[in-house]
Design a protein around this motif. Structure first.
Motif, short mmCIF file in Angstrom:
data_model
loop_
_atom_site.label_atom_id
_atom_site.label_comp_id
_atom_site.label_asym_id
_atom_site.label_seq_id
_atom_site.Cartn_x
_atom_site.Cartn_y
_atom_site.Cartn_z
N PRO A 1 0.85 -1.15 0.05
CA PRO A 1 0.05 -0.05 -0.02
C PRO A 1 0.72 1.27 -0.07
CG PRO A 1 0.24 -0.91 2.25
CD PRO A 1 0.73 -1.89 1.33
N ALA A 2 2.27 1.11 0.07
CA ALA A 2 2.79 2.40 0.06
C ALA A 2 3.11 3.01 -1.29
CB ALA A 2 4.38 2.04 0.53
N ALA A 3 3.03 4.38 -1.25
CA ALA A 3 2.91 5.08 -2.56
C ALA A 3 4.60 5.10 -2.60
CB ALA A 3 2.41 6.49 -2.33
#
Length: 98
Positions: free
Chosen positions: A12-14
């Motif tokens: 989920p990390a940008a």
């Protein structure tokens, strides 16, 4: 999720931001930082922030440290607190701890 012997990894990390606005860089080499601290009022947040400030003071010159505390963990910071921090600090650190 496993399919046909493979694991599907979803993060989920940008991705890191690549654009740097050099005109907004208000610090120059040798300039002491003005640090803003926003304590979210959770248990031990003050201890975590104190340790962080002590580490920063040992590593780099600090011009000032301005501390503000939210009324409680479930409450938003009041606009005047955010305005103070925005005016008085080059960098704002907030902590969440338990």
């Amino acid at each position: 999720m496993m399919k046909d012997g493979y694991v599907l990894w979803v993060s989920p990390a940008a991705p890191p931001r690549q654009v740097v606005d050099s005109e907004r860089n208000i610090l120059t080499v040798g300039t002491a930082l003005r640090i803003g601290i926003l304590d979210n009022a959770k248990s031990n947040a003050d201890h975590l922030l104190n340790m962080l400030i002590e580490s920063l003071q040992a590593a780099t010159p600090l011009a000032s440290v301005i501390r503000r505390r939210k009324p409680g963990p479930a409450f938003a910071a009041k606009p005047d607190i955010l305005d103070d921090l925005a005016k008085e600090a080059d960098l704002i650190i907030s902590a969440m701890a338990d």
